[in-house]
Design a protein around this motif. Structure first.
Motif, PDB file in Angstrom:
ATOM      1  N   SER A   1       0.839  -1.196   0.000  1.00 38.46           N
ATOM      2  CA  SER A   1       0.000   0.000   0.000  1.00 38.46           C
ATOM      3  C   SER A   1       0.873   1.246   0.000  1.00 38.46           C
ATOM      4  O   SER A   1       2.009   1.232   0.434  1.00 38.46           O
ATOM      5  N   ASP A   2       0.291   2.321  -0.462  1.00 38.80           N
ATOM      6  CA  ASP A   2       0.982   3.603  -0.478  1.00 38.80           C
ATOM      7  C   ASP A   2       0.761   4.333   0.841  1.00 38.80           C
ATOM      8  O   ASP A   2       1.341   5.370   1.078  1.00 38.80           O
ATOM      9  N   GLU A   3      -0.112   3.796   1.700  1.00 35.58           N
ATOM     10  CA  GLU A   3      -0.500   4.486   2.912  1.00 35.58           C
ATOM     11  C   GLU A   3       0.547   4.394   4.007  1.00 35.58           C
ATOM     12  O   GLU A   3       0.527   5.168   4.945  1.00 35.58           O
ATOM     13  N   ALA A   4       1.457   3.411   3.949  1.00 34.02           N
ATOM     14  CA  ALA A   4       2.464   3.249   4.993  1.00 34.02           C
ATOM     15  C   ALA A   4       3.438   4.416   4.943  1.00 34.02           C
ATOM     16  O   ALA A   4       3.827   4.863   3.870  1.00 34.02           O
ATOM     17  N   PRO A   5       3.831   4.935   6.095  1.00 37.32           N
ATOM     18  CA  PRO A   5       4.821   6.007   6.107  1.00 37.32           C
ATOM     19  C   PRO A   5       6.114   5.543   5.434  1.00 37.32           C
ATOM     20  O   PRO A   5       6.494   4.385   5.570  1.00 37.32           O
ATOM     21  N   PRO A   6       6.805   6.411   4.703  1.00 42.71           N
ATOM     22  CA  PRO A   6       7.971   6.005   3.927  1.00 42.71           C
ATOM     23  C   PRO A   6       9.130   5.464   4.768  1.00 42.71           C
ATOM     24  O   PRO A   6       9.907   4.672   4.292  1.00 42.71           O
ATOM     25  N   ASN A   7       9.281   5.861   6.014  1.00 45.30           N
ATOM     26  CA  ASN A   7      10.406   5.417   6.837  1.00 45.30           C
ATOM     27  C   ASN A   7      10.061   4.234   7.726  1.00 45.30           C
ATOM     28  O   ASN A   7      10.893   3.789   8.486  1.00 45.30           O
ATOM     29  N   GLU A   8       8.827   3.753   7.661  1.00 44.47           N
ATOM     30  CA  GLU A   8       8.428   2.638   8.515  1.00 44.47           C
ATOM     31  C   GLU A   8       8.971   1.330   7.969  1.00 44.47           C
ATOM     32  O   GLU A   8       8.873   1.046   6.786  1.00 44.47           O
ATOM     33  N   LYS A   9       9.557   0.537   8.855  1.00 39.39           N
ATOM     34  CA  LYS A   9      10.122  -0.749   8.462  1.00 39.39           C
ATOM     35  C   LYS A   9       8.979  -1.744   8.261  1.00 39.39           C
ATOM     36  O   LYS A   9       8.074  -1.825   9.081  1.00 39.39           O
ATOM     37  N   PRO A  10       9.005  -2.532   7.174  1.00 41.69           N
ATOM     38  CA  PRO A  10       7.946  -3.523   6.963  1.00 41.69           C
ATOM     39  C   PRO A  10       7.973  -4.594   8.050  1.00 41.69           C
ATOM     40  O   PRO A  10       8.996  -4.817   8.698  1.00 41.69           O
ATOM     41  N   VAL A  11       6.849  -5.274   8.235  1.00 43.78           N
ATOM     42  CA  VAL A  11       6.783  -6.356   9.217  1.00 43.78           C
ATOM     43  C   VAL A  11       7.142  -7.669   8.541  1.00 43.78           C
ATOM     44  O   VAL A  11       7.051  -7.807   7.322  1.00 43.78           O
ATOM     45  N   LYS A  12       7.549  -8.638   9.329  1.00 43.32           N
ATOM     46  CA  LYS A  12       7.940  -9.954   8.821  1.00 43.32           C
ATOM     47  C   LYS A  12       6.796 -10.550   8.004  1.00 43.32           C
ATOM     48  O   LYS A  12       5.644 -10.479   8.393  1.00 43.32           O
ATOM     49  N   ASN A  13       7.124 -11.116   6.842  1.00 41.60           N
ATOM     50  CA  ASN A  13       6.198 -11.774   5.908  1.00 41.60           C
ATOM     51  C   ASN A  13       5.271 -10.809   5.172  1.00 41.60           C
ATOM     52  O   ASN A  13       4.377 -11.250   4.465  1.00 41.60           O
ATOM     53  N   GLU A  14       5.476  -9.514   5.314  1.00 32.63           N
ATOM     54  CA  GLU A  14       4.624  -8.548   4.622  1.00 32.63           C
ATOM     55  C   GLU A  14       4.855  -8.633   3.118  1.00 32.63           C
ATOM     56  O   GLU A  14       5.980  -8.711   2.643  1.00 32.63           O
ATOM     57  N   LEU A  15       3.770  -8.603   2.365  1.00 33.60           N
ATOM     58  CA  LEU A  15       3.845  -8.628   0.914  1.00 33.60           C
ATOM     59  C   LEU A  15       4.242  -7.238   0.421  1.00 33.60           C
ATOM     60  O   LEU A  15       3.530  -6.263   0.650  1.00 33.60           O
ATOM     61  N   LEU A  16       5.400  -7.153  -0.257  1.00 35.64           N
ATOM     62  CA  LEU A  16       5.910  -5.872  -0.729  1.00 35.64           C
ATOM     63  C   LEU A  16       5.590  -5.621  -2.192  1.00 35.64           C
ATOM     64  O   LEU A  16       5.549  -4.477  -2.628  1.00 35.64           O
ATOM     65  N   GLY A  17       5.415  -6.685  -2.963  1.00 37.25           N
ATOM     66  CA  GLY A  17       5.177  -6.555  -4.399  1.00 37.25           C
ATOM     67  C   GLY A  17       5.487  -7.866  -5.088  1.00 37.25           C
ATOM     68  O   GLY A  17       5.254  -8.937  -4.531  1.00 37.25           O
ATOM     69  N   THR A  18       6.068  -7.771  -6.292  1.00 39.09           N
ATOM     70  CA  THR A  18       6.407  -8.976  -7.043  1.00 39.09           C
ATOM     71  C   THR A  18       7.814  -8.849  -7.610  1.00 39.09           C
ATOM     72  O   THR A  18       8.342  -7.754  -7.774  1.00 39.09           O
ATOM     73  N   ILE A  19       8.393 -10.002  -7.920  1.00 37.97           N
ATOM     74  CA  ILE A  19       9.663 -10.068  -8.624  1.00 37.97           C
ATOM     75  C   ILE A  19       9.440 -11.036  -9.782  1.00 37.97           C
ATOM     76  O   ILE A  19       8.861 -12.105  -9.598  1.00 37.97           O
ATOM     77  N   SER A  20       9.845 -10.628 -10.984  1.00 37.40           N
ATOM     78  CA  SER A  20       9.545 -11.475 -12.144  1.00 37.40           C
ATOM     79  C   SER A  20      10.697 -11.486 -13.131  1.00 37.40           C
ATOM     80  O   SER A  20      11.467 -10.542 -13.242  1.00 37.40           O
ATOM     81  N   CYS A  21      10.794 -12.613 -13.833  1.00 32.97           N
ATOM     82  CA  CYS A  21      11.738 -12.797 -14.922  1.00 32.97           C
ATOM     83  C   CYS A  21      11.005 -13.647 -15.954  1.00 32.97           C
ATOM     84  O   CYS A  21      10.228 -13.130 -16.725  1.00 32.97           O
ATOM     85  N   ASP A  22      11.208 -14.971 -15.932  1.00 34.83           N
ATOM     86  CA  ASP A  22      10.417 -15.864 -16.772  1.00 34.83           C
ATOM     87  C   ASP A  22       9.130 -16.265 -16.078  1.00 34.83           C
ATOM     88  O   ASP A  22       8.224 -16.808 -16.692  1.00 34.83           O
ATOM     89  N   GLY A  23       9.055 -16.049 -14.797  1.00 32.06           N
ATOM     90  CA  GLY A  23       7.869 -16.310 -13.992  1.00 32.06           C
ATOM     91  C   GLY A  23       7.772 -15.219 -12.949  1.00 32.06           C
ATOM     92  O   GLY A  23       8.681 -14.426 -12.778  1.00 32.06           O
ATOM     93  N   GLU A  24       6.658 -15.181 -12.243  1.00 28.65           N
ATOM     94  CA  GLU A  24       6.459 -14.129 -11.249  1.00 28.65           C
ATOM     95  C   GLU A  24       6.289 -14.744  -9.871  1.00 28.65           C
ATOM     96  O   GLU A  24       5.608 -15.743  -9.703  1.00 28.65           O
TER      97      GLU A  24
END
Length: 186
Positions: free
Chosen positions: A53-76
């Motif tokens: 989400s864009d709502e989290a403050p920019p300097n806040e550290k993510p929590v363990k197992n939090e979904l940050l986005g995706t990483i892709s190459c031949d698969g995602e």
């Protein structure tokens, strides 16, 4: 009821239970938190994953197992912050030693050996998060001795992506780590 029944049927089991409980507490030094782990700020279930989400403050550290986005190459794959190893079947784990995605420094991502086949190509890798999309090109593959050595790699360049994974050999008695080094496409 006979005296023998009361002694063998009631008193003896109660005394045995008390003796075993005391031995367990004294010899194994059992404390309640180790026997019954309580929620210490860690989610106990994974079905209610956190969405980027864009709502989290920019300097806040993510929590363990939090979904940050995706990483892709031949698969995602889903990109999670400091993910538990049990989640790596369909996810990649962003190490807590990583620089913030999009900023100067190295991003360290752990994969399982099953998922790394999607990334051992010369195709660019794309990391997509709420803060933007970043593309990296393959530079080289390097054998490292341990996870700590993989996390200490610091190739030249402003922004780098290091994908590392482990390969067990010899019936699981030895483990090699491989690091795939990428540089950001500018």
């Amino acid at each position: 009821m006979s005296k023998n029944f009361i002694l063998k049927g009631i008193v003896l089991p109660i005394c045995t239970a008390i003796a075993v409980s005391l031995a367990f507490v004294l010899f194994f030094r059992a404390d309640g938190d180790r026997l019954v782990p309580l929620n210490n700020g860690v989610r106990l279930s994974y079905h209610d994953e956190l969405n980027p989400s864009d709502e989290a403050p920019p300097n806040e550290k993510p929590v363990k197992n939090e979904l940050l986005g995706t990483i892709s190459c031949d698969g995602e794959l889903k990109l999670r912050y400091n993910a538990d190893y049990s989640l790596l079947a369909d996810s990649a784990s962003l190490s807590e030693k990583s620089a913030k995605i999009g900023e100067t420094g190295c991003i360290y991502v752990e994969l399982t050996a099953n998922n790394v086949a999607k990334f051992i190509t010369n195709a660019p890798v794309t990391v997509s998060t709420a803060s933007g999309e970043y593309t990296y090109k393959f530079d080289k593959e390097q054998l490292v001795k341990s996870e700590n050595e993989a996390l200490s790699l610091s190739p030249s360049g402003r922004r780098n992506l290091i994908i590392y994974y482990r390969v067990s050999k010899g019936l699981g008695l030895t483990t090699d780590y491989y690091a795939l080094l990428y540089k950001e496409v500018e």
